[in-house]
Design an enzyme around this catalytic site. Structure first.
Site, mmCIF file in Angstrom:
data_model
loop_
_atom_site.group_PDB
_atom_site.id
_atom_site.type_symbol
_atom_site.label_atom_id
_atom_site.label_comp_id
_atom_site.label_asym_id
_atom_site.label_seq_id
_atom_site.Cartn_x
_atom_site.Cartn_y
_atom_site.Cartn_z
ATOM 1 C CG ASP A 28 -1.875 1.144 1.239
ATOM 2 O OD1 ASP A 28 -2.536 1.359 0.209
ATOM 3 O OD2 ASP A 28 -1.975 1.844 2.261
ATOM 4 C CG ASP A 30 -2.168 7.482 0.311
ATOM 5 O OD1 ASP A 30 -1.180 8.113 -0.081
ATOM 6 O OD2 ASP A 30 -3.252 7.471 -0.300
#
Length: 350
Positions: A28, A30
């Site tokens: 991922d 963010d």
């Protein structure tokens, strides 16, 4: 970290580093690699080391606002190794989902940014901006300049029967200023106005993980994320291992009260843990132990004793809380005592 997951419940300390068990990191962005425009401290260095060891890096993001090329340039500027082909977005997953249901060249109304438009064109679809173009589908993703007018066009098209697809269902997104409204919050406008719920392409739903697997060809992936309800649940849905890093959304209380589908295989402060042996908790008579800590469920409360690395305490506490909760969730009031002092430093300040 759930039952039967290697590296957690047997409590062993591997001689190899955590990353040695995997051929691909499905990362991922963010809250894991960056927060807003700035890098999470140490993340680029950890990723460079992983690539140097021959591990494939795939950046898997629910953010559909930017193109893979733009994301790769941002990562490169931060010092992380990345090319556009290393980026897998929810926009790409949404575009594939739509392309598999409609004909080539079909008009699709885009309630979002360039990331969605680019992904649709790559699948031979025609992005449009008004319901007057009679779109067969409406796809929505977060965009900083999302307007009422575009939301209204999307609502009109969905009311007329257009397929409604959301790039992701994230209610919030982490930034350097804090958590801001995410695409999941914004899709409620069209959903509420039309009574139609969107099909979600992003994590934790299968389409984005399917897209990631198709693009990487991985056989031993490790999902790395900061959110329990997207990254970790998505990994569970895909049947692969997961690492939860404490540099983004999820914190110790979220972990201690996690439902089974939100329990990661591993927990670490940040990405540097990839390059160290992983120490998981061990089940001893009457307690779970990890490092210098001992955790047990006693009288309806979670008890934690000992000392040492706060993260070891969190791992032991999670094991005890999850065992007691079984297929349910531990009550917040029953675990809060252990957060007062020993575990407050388990999550790094990002």
């Amino acid at each position: 970290m759930g039952p039967g997951r290697p590296g957690w419940w047997n409590g062993r300390v591997d001689s190899q580093t955590l990353i040695d068990a995997y051929d691909t990191l499905l990362l991922d962005l963010d809250g894991v690699v960056y927060l807003g425009r700035g890098a999470v401290p140490g993340a680029p260095e950890a990723l460079r080391r992983a690539q140097e060891r021959g591990v494939r890096l795939a950046y898997v993001t629910n953010n559909a606002s930017r193109t893979p090329g733009a994301i790769a340039r941002h990562l490169t500027e931060l010092g992380a190794p990345a090319a556009s082909e290393d980026v897998v977005t929810s926009a790409q997953a949404a575009a594939r989902l739509i392309a598999e249901r409609v004909g080539p060249g079909a008009p699709v109304l885009v309630v979002g940014g360039m990331g969605l438009r680019s992904a649709l064109r790559a699948h031979g679809l025609r992005p449009v901006s008004t319901a007057l173009d009679e779109p067969v589908a409406v796809v929505q993703g977060i965009a900083p300049d999302l307007s009422y007018g575009l939301l209204a066009e999307g609502a009109l098209a969905v009311r007329r029967g257009a397929l409604f697809v959301a790039a992701n269902g994230d209610s919030t997104m982490p930034t350097g200023r804090g958590e801001l409204p995410g695409n999941g919050a914004m899709t409620r406008v069209i959903a509420t106005a039309t009574g139609v719920e969107p099909i979600v392409a992003g994590k934790p739903e299968p389409p984005l993980h399917r897209e990631s697997m198709l693009r990487t060809g991985s056989t031993r992936p490790l999902v790395v994320g900061d959110r329990l309800d997207t990254d970790i649940e998505g990994a569970r849905n895909a049947g692969v291992d997961s690492l939860l890093v404490l540099t983004g959304v999820a914190g110790p209380l979220d972990l201690l009260t996690a439902a089974p589908r939100h329990r990661p295989t591993f927990v670490a402060a940040d990405l540097s843990a990839l390059h160290r042996p992983y120490r998981g908790p061990r089940r001893d008579p009457g307690a779970w132990t990890c490092g210098g800590w001992s955790a047990r469920w006693d009288g309806g409360r979670l008890r934690l004793d000992g000392g040492g690395e706060p993260l070891d305490g969190l791992r032991a506490a999670c094991a005890a809380a999850w065992e007691a909760a079984g297929e349910g969730r531990a009550d917040e009031d029953a675990v809060k005592e252990v957060l007062a002092s020993p575990l407050r430093d388990a999550a790094p300040s990002a």
